[in-house]
Design a protein around this motif. Sequence first.
Motif, short mmCIF file in Angstrom:
data_model
loop_
_atom_site.label_atom_id
_atom_site.label_comp_id
_atom_site.label_asym_id
_atom_site.label_seq_id
_atom_site.Cartn_x
_atom_site.Cartn_y
_atom_site.Cartn_z
N PRO A 122 0.82 -1.23 0.00
CA PRO A 122 0.00 0.00 0.00
C PRO A 122 0.85 1.27 0.00
O PRO A 122 0.48 2.26 -0.65
CB PRO A 122 -0.82 -0.14 1.29
N ARG A 123 1.99 1.26 0.71
CA ARG A 123 2.87 2.43 0.68
C ARG A 123 3.44 2.64 -0.71
O ARG A 123 3.63 3.79 -1.14
CB ARG A 123 4.01 2.26 1.69
N ARG A 124 3.69 1.57 -1.40
CA ARG A 124 4.20 1.65 -2.76
C ARG A 124 3.17 2.33 -3.68
O ARG A 124 3.51 3.17 -4.51
CB ARG A 124 4.53 0.25 -3.27
N LEU A 125 1.92 1.95 -3.53
CA LEU A 125 0.86 2.54 -4.34
C LEU A 125 0.64 4.00 -3.99
O LEU A 125 0.40 4.83 -4.88
CB LEU A 125 -0.44 1.74 -4.16
N LEU A 126 0.71 4.33 -2.71
CA LEU A 126 0.55 5.72 -2.31
C LEU A 126 1.67 6.60 -2.88
O LEU A 126 1.44 7.73 -3.32
CB LEU A 126 0.53 5.83 -0.78
N ALA A 127 2.89 6.07 -2.86
CA ALA A 127 4.01 6.83 -3.45
C ALA A 127 3.81 7.03 -4.94
O ALA A 127 4.05 8.12 -5.48
CB ALA A 127 5.33 6.08 -3.19
N LEU A 184 -0.12 17.69 -12.22
CA LEU A 184 -0.41 19.08 -11.89
C LEU A 184 0.68 20.04 -12.33
O LEU A 184 0.40 21.17 -12.77
CB LEU A 184 -0.64 19.23 -10.39
N LEU A 185 1.93 19.63 -12.23
CA LEU A 185 3.03 20.54 -12.47
C LEU A 185 3.73 20.36 -13.82
O LEU A 185 4.42 21.28 -14.29
CB LEU A 185 4.07 20.43 -11.35
N ILE A 186 3.58 19.19 -14.43
CA ILE A 186 4.35 18.92 -15.65
C ILE A 186 3.44 18.70 -16.85
O ILE A 186 3.46 19.46 -17.81
CB ILE A 186 5.28 17.71 -15.45
N TRP A 187 2.60 17.66 -16.79
CA TRP A 187 1.77 17.31 -17.95
C TRP A 187 0.52 16.61 -17.47
O TRP A 187 0.59 15.63 -16.72
CB TRP A 187 2.57 16.42 -18.90
N ALA A 188 -0.63 17.10 -17.90
CA ALA A 188 -1.92 16.61 -17.39
C ALA A 188 -2.29 15.22 -17.90
O ALA A 188 -3.25 14.63 -17.41
CB ALA A 188 -3.03 17.59 -17.74
N GLY A 189 -1.54 14.69 -18.85
CA GLY A 189 -1.86 13.36 -19.39
C GLY A 189 -1.26 12.22 -18.59
O GLY A 189 -1.04 11.12 -19.12
N ASP A 190 -1.03 12.44 -17.32
CA ASP A 190 -0.39 11.45 -16.44
C ASP A 190 -1.16 10.13 -16.40
O ASP A 190 -2.39 10.10 -16.45
CB ASP A 190 -0.31 12.02 -15.03
N VAL A 191 -0.40 9.01 -16.28
CA VAL A 191 -1.01 7.70 -16.14
C VAL A 191 -0.69 7.06 -14.79
O VAL A 191 -1.27 6.05 -14.41
CB VAL A 191 -0.55 6.76 -17.28
N LEU A 192 0.22 7.65 -14.04
CA LEU A 192 0.68 7.03 -12.79
C LEU A 192 -0.43 6.96 -11.74
O LEU A 192 -0.55 5.97 -11.02
CB LEU A 192 1.88 7.80 -12.23
N LEU A 193 -1.23 8.01 -11.65
CA LEU A 193 -2.34 7.99 -10.69
C LEU A 193 -3.33 6.88 -11.05
O LEU A 193 -3.84 6.17 -10.17
CB LEU A 193 -3.04 9.35 -10.66
N THR A 194 -3.59 6.73 -12.33
CA THR A 194 -4.48 5.66 -12.78
C THR A 194 -3.91 4.29 -12.41
O THR A 194 -4.63 3.41 -11.93
CB THR A 194 -4.67 5.73 -14.31
N TYR A 195 -2.61 4.11 -12.60
CA TYR A 195 -1.98 2.83 -12.25
C TYR A 195 -2.06 2.57 -10.74
O TYR A 195 -2.23 1.43 -10.31
CB TYR A 195 -0.52 2.83 -12.70
N ALA A 196 -1.90 3.62 -9.95
CA ALA A 196 -2.00 3.45 -8.51
C ALA A 196 -3.39 2.97 -8.11
O ALA A 196 -3.54 2.08 -7.26
CB ALA A 196 -1.65 4.75 -7.79
N LEU A 197 -4.42 3.55 -8.73
CA LEU A 197 -5.79 3.12 -8.44
C LEU A 197 -6.03 1.70 -8.92
O LEU A 197 -6.69 0.90 -8.24
CB LEU A 197 -6.77 4.08 -9.12
N SER A 198 -5.50 1.35 -10.09
CA SER A 198 -5.64 -0.01 -10.60
C SER A 198 -4.95 -1.01 -9.68
O SER A 198 -5.45 -2.11 -9.45
CB SER A 198 -5.06 -0.10 -12.01
#
Length: 443
Positions: free
Chosen positions: A104-109, A119-133
Amino acid sequence: MQEQSHSVGPVSLPERILFIDVLRGLALFGILAANMRAFFAPLDAYMQIGTLYHSRADVLAQVFVDTFIQGKFISIFSFLFGMGFAIQMSRAEARGARFMGFYPRRLLALALFGLIHGLLIWAGDVLLTYALSGAILLLFRKRQQKTLLWWAGSLFATPIVVSTTFLALYFSRFHRAWMDPKPPDVKKFYAVINIYAHGTVHQILVQNWVEWKRELPTTLFAIYAAGLFLLGMWVWRAGIVQRFDEYRPVLKRVCAWCIPVGLIVNIYVAIVKAVIPPGQVSLWGWFAGILWLPGAHILAAGYVSGLALLFMRADWRRILRPFAAVGRMALTDYLMQSVLCTLFFYHYTTGLYGRIGPAIGLVPTVILFSAQVVFSNWWLKHYRFGPMEWLWRGMTYGKFPSMRKEEPILVVEEASLSPMPVELAAAAPGKSETAVKGGEIAR
């Protein structure tokens, strides 16, 4: 025959791990090629890029990307995520460690990286989606193989059922005005182009926030992507990667069927997207819509099986080996792509945003990825981890291992459970820190 015997032979365990790194590294090229049109043009125009670029070269380039790249490599990354999950869990069980104590800590990171990136670089991020998956995947960690396949199949079928239902309603007496697709807002596209090509840093960051909020609903793709994660989990549990050579006939059949079928489907989808105007509802467009995801997965399966067959040959392993370094530094290289491309196209430097099309966009794609292959191999000659992989590992386990190879390895609890340096989709399992290769401890 004698020459072939030297080229083809059993694939050792370290080489199987190398294959996963190579697959991830090559997939990162596909990710960059697919994302490039969203680096130099508005995200809202991503699926309607033809409204901005009409030249024959741009249309052909986009048909090429849609046919061979778009959707295929995100499928592979999602597949590797599930495989990496299964490997980490099996290693935790083998060592008697608590998988839920660190994962779970890995997913939160990973989610934190995604938020900063989006938010700061590019809005097309996929990492948040992967964390939820990945969080969804936790629900299946103790399920049987048959259950994994049933759920994966159900998730794959969901878009088809939803699309078919919508089309039936659209052409029925239950049709409502809100069902009519809206034509592309070209003025809005050019307003966004003006901000990124000529705006101040503050204006660009504000637009990032606007686009990130608009893209937030797409994180629901995490539910669908969980089907690919489950498939990767199933493949590892089935022992296919562990027994490559036994599955050679299966891999040949998968490659022989999936590549031609996948190409036919994807060529059809790409042509329909290029010919039918955006916002127009038709049976041809509907059929292309429901075939897009299955077609992408089918061709991705052909790519993976074909690469596995090539990798079983010693001569091809030597050719493919340099791409493994990119796979080991996938999180670093993924974020580097966003940083460098936004710096290059935005007003930060050249202001070329909106001024080049898909055809020219292939040039920086090849140049940047080639540079990443060179950089990643150089970096891993001196360091054990990529910079972001090192940070991710430290955030996961609460201790940061030594970076330089000449330094003694810091023993971190459950450290060997970390999937190779993919760390991008928590994807694929790399060598554990107890794996020895050529007298050197690999990661």
